[in-house]
Design a protein around this motif. Structure first.
Motif, PDB file in Angstrom:
ATOM      1  N   GLU A   8       0.826  -1.214   0.000  1.00  0.00           N
ATOM      2  CA  GLU A   8       0.000   0.000   0.000  1.00  0.00           C
ATOM      3  C   GLU A   8       0.857   1.259   0.000  1.00  0.00           C
ATOM      4  O   GLU A   8       0.568   2.223  -0.708  1.00  0.00           O
ATOM      5  CB  GLU A   8      -0.924  -0.007   1.222  1.00  0.00           C
ATOM      6  CG  GLU A   8      -1.932   1.114   1.218  1.00  0.00           C
ATOM      7  CD  GLU A   8      -2.895   0.999   2.383  1.00  0.00           C
ATOM      8  OE1 GLU A   8      -3.134   2.033   3.035  1.00  0.00           O
ATOM      9  OE2 GLU A   8      -3.394  -0.110   2.643  1.00  0.00           O
ATOM     10  N   GLU A   9       1.922   1.256   0.784  1.00  0.00           N
ATOM     11  CA  GLU A   9       2.828   2.404   0.812  1.00  0.00           C
ATOM     12  C   GLU A   9       3.493   2.612  -0.546  1.00  0.00           C
ATOM     13  O   GLU A   9       3.635   3.733  -1.031  1.00  0.00           O
ATOM     14  CB  GLU A   9       3.888   2.224   1.898  1.00  0.00           C
ATOM     15  CG  GLU A   9       4.812   3.424   2.034  1.00  0.00           C
ATOM     16  CD  GLU A   9       5.847   3.257   3.130  1.00  0.00           C
ATOM     17  OE1 GLU A   9       6.700   4.155   3.232  1.00  0.00           O
ATOM     18  OE2 GLU A   9       5.826   2.246   3.864  1.00  0.00           O
TER      19      GLU A   9
ATOM     20  N   ASP B  63       0.926   4.087  -2.902  1.00  0.00           N
ATOM     21  CA  ASP B  63       0.717   5.502  -2.590  1.00  0.00           C
ATOM     22  C   ASP B  63       1.863   6.352  -3.127  1.00  0.00           C
ATOM     23  O   ASP B  63       1.645   7.421  -3.703  1.00  0.00           O
ATOM     24  CB  ASP B  63       0.573   5.686  -1.075  1.00  0.00           C
ATOM     25  CG  ASP B  63       0.361   7.135  -0.695  1.00  0.00           C
ATOM     26  OD1 ASP B  63      -0.620   7.739  -1.182  1.00  0.00           O
ATOM     27  OD2 ASP B  63       1.176   7.671   0.088  1.00  0.00           O
TER      28      ASP B  63
ATOM     29  N   ARG C  40       1.819   9.355  -5.956  1.00  0.00           N
ATOM     30  CA  ARG C  40       2.379  10.704  -5.775  1.00  0.00           C
ATOM     31  C   ARG C  40       3.394  11.037  -6.855  1.00  0.00           C
ATOM     32  O   ARG C  40       3.486  12.180  -7.286  1.00  0.00           O
ATOM     33  CB  ARG C  40       3.002  10.833  -4.388  1.00  0.00           C
ATOM     34  CG  ARG C  40       1.950  11.121  -3.334  1.00  0.00           C
ATOM     35  CD  ARG C  40       2.554  11.464  -2.007  1.00  0.00           C
ATOM     36  NE  ARG C  40       2.748  10.197  -1.309  1.00  0.00           N
ATOM     37  CZ  ARG C  40       3.744   9.926  -0.494  1.00  0.00           C
ATOM     38  NH1 ARG C  40       4.653  10.827  -0.239  1.00  0.00           N
ATOM     39  NH2 ARG C  40       3.844   8.757   0.092  1.00  0.00           N
TER      40      ARG C  40
END
Length: 98
Positions: A36-37, A40, A44
């Motif tokens: 998930e990180e 993300d 970005r």
């Protein structure tokens, strides 16, 4: 890019992104939180790229200094977020490889 935009791309960020690119090209087995990180962070990076392209178009169209300033500030904010988060993410990805 024209210096009128008042923005220079960070070589530190470029270096970190290249490291990320190298790590994710491998077959990684990630836990849900790390996946998930990573997702993300990649989102970005896409947003950053879109803002940078928009800034370049605005400079070429000779938009107002105020418009350029708003977009430049947003781009710099995204860069600071990435410069803060990428080193830790890279370390966790490296750990996942071992």
């Amino acid at each position: 890019m024209s210096r009128r935009a008042g923005y220079e791309e960070s070589w530190d960020l470029t270096y970190l992104v290249e490291q990320l690119r190298e790590l994710i090209s491998r077959d990684l087995q990630l836990d849900d939180a790390l996946a998930e990180e990573l997702e993300d962070t990649l989102a970005r990076l896409v947003l950053r790229n879109q803002r940078l392209r928009m800034l370049q178009r605005m400079v070429n169209a000779e938009r107002s200094a105020e418009d350029l300033e708003v977009l430049r500030n947003a781009l710099e904010y995204t860069d600071r977020e990435l410069l803060t988060g990428l080193p830790g993410l890279l370390e966790r990805l490296r750990t996942a490889l071992t």
